[in-house]
Design a protein around this motif. Structure first.
Motif, PDB file in Angstrom:
ATOM      1  N   GLU A   9       0.828  -1.201   0.000  1.00  0.00           N
ATOM      2  CA  GLU A   9       0.000   0.000   0.000  1.00  0.00           C
ATOM      3  C   GLU A   9       0.863   1.253   0.000  1.00  0.00           C
ATOM      4  N   SER A  10       1.987   1.218   0.718  1.00  0.00           N
ATOM      5  CA  SER A  10       2.859   2.391   0.813  1.00  0.00           C
ATOM      6  C   SER A  10       3.531   2.743  -0.507  1.00  0.00           C
ATOM      7  N   PHE A  11       3.539   1.811  -1.456  1.00  0.00           N
ATOM      8  CA  PHE A  11       4.078   2.084  -2.785  1.00  0.00           C
ATOM      9  C   PHE A  11       2.970   2.282  -3.826  1.00  0.00           C
ATOM     10  N   GLY A  12       1.720   2.406  -3.355  1.00  0.00           N
ATOM     11  CA  GLY A  12       0.619   2.756  -4.246  1.00  0.00           C
ATOM     12  C   GLY A  12      -0.117   1.610  -4.885  1.00  0.00           C
ATOM     13  N   PHE A  13       0.025   0.402  -4.338  1.00  0.00           N
ATOM     14  CA  PHE A  13      -0.579  -0.773  -4.977  1.00  0.00           C
ATOM     15  C   PHE A  13      -2.079  -0.621  -5.212  1.00  0.00           C
ATOM     16  N   TYR A  14      -2.813  -0.185  -4.202  1.00  0.00           N
ATOM     17  CA  TYR A  14      -4.269  -0.157  -4.326  1.00  0.00           C
ATOM     18  C   TYR A  14      -4.770   0.962  -5.241  1.00  0.00           C
ATOM     19  N   GLU A  15      -3.934   1.961  -5.471  1.00  0.00           N
ATOM     20  CA  GLU A  15      -4.324   3.015  -6.413  1.00  0.00           C
ATOM     21  C   GLU A  15      -4.587   2.421  -7.797  1.00  0.00           C
ATOM     22  N   ASP A  16      -3.714   1.532  -8.235  1.00  0.00           N
ATOM     23  CA  ASP A  16      -3.929   0.843  -9.516  1.00  0.00           C
ATOM     24  C   ASP A  16      -4.881  -0.334  -9.371  1.00  0.00           C
ATOM     25  N   ALA A  17      -4.682  -1.140  -8.327  1.00  0.00           N
ATOM     26  CA  ALA A  17      -5.437  -2.385  -8.177  1.00  0.00           C
ATOM     27  C   ALA A  17      -6.939  -2.146  -8.064  1.00  0.00           C
TER      28      ALA A  17
END
Length: 203
Positions: free
Chosen positions: A84-92
């Motif tokens: 999450e801290s590297f932005g995973f859910y923004e794309d997912a």
């Protein structure tokens, strides 16, 4: 003489993807393509053509964008998890990724997700009523989210339910890839690749 069609797997690369989990699909299916009974190619895809900044800052140039993907041309979807801290859910959790997952699910094609890769599947609504699992530490927060999204959460390292394969952590990555290989070919082929790669037992 008839020819056997090469199987194609779409490997989803979201921002913040954990590279260990993505590479497990590439390595296992690559071994299978070279040494197994079924030819399999892996195509990486992302929301844009720019290099994907994965967990810990590793960059991967995708083969294509999701806008260019025709689900009918692929036999399975592989979904690594991420941070999450590297932005995973923004794309997912983006609309284009969610729609892609739904299309693969509706087509009845295998979908293999490692660790928190199960959460975008659940968010897309395809795991409602299905047995599944996800990351098991962190006071069970991710498993609680999976349950809230309608999955029947099972306390196992790897869970298979119909077309879906989900798992609990990065340590399961190779096992998930091997089980996807079995779904795309057969168990004997997966066991052959397991042996050649030195993995003597299942998780």
């Amino acid at each position: 003489m008839s020819t056997v069609r090469r199987k194609k797997v779409l490997l989803l690369l979201c921002k913040g993807t954990e590279t260990h989990e993505a590479s497990a699909f590439i390595d296992v299916l690559g071994w299978a393509n070279s040494e197994g009974s079924t030819q399999i190619s892996v195509v990486t895809a992302a929301t844009s053509s720019a290099p994907v900044v994965c967990t810990f800052g590793i960059r991967i140039v995708p083969d294509c964008t999701l806008a260019d993907v025709a689900v009918s041309e692929f036999d399975a979807l592989a979904v690594p998890g991420g941070f999450e801290s590297f932005g995973f859910y923004e794309d997912a959790y983006s609309p284009i990724v969610q729609e892609l997952i739904r299309q693969f699910a509706q087509a009845g094609k295998p979908i293999a997700a490692i660790c928190v890769g199960a959460l975008p599947l659940a968010r897309a609504g395809v795991l409602v009523g299905h047995r599944a699992t996800t990351y098991h530490l962190g006071e069970g927060r991710r498993r609680a989210q999976l349950a809230e999204l309608g999955a029947d959460v099972i306390d196992q390292h790897v869970v298979e339910d119909g077309q879906f394969i989900t798992s609990s952590c990065p340590a399961t990555a190779v096992e998930v890839a091997l089980r996807l290989l079995a779904a795309l070919s057969n168990e004997a082929n997966a066991q052959h690749i397991r042996y050649l790669m030195g993995y003597s037992h299942a998780v």
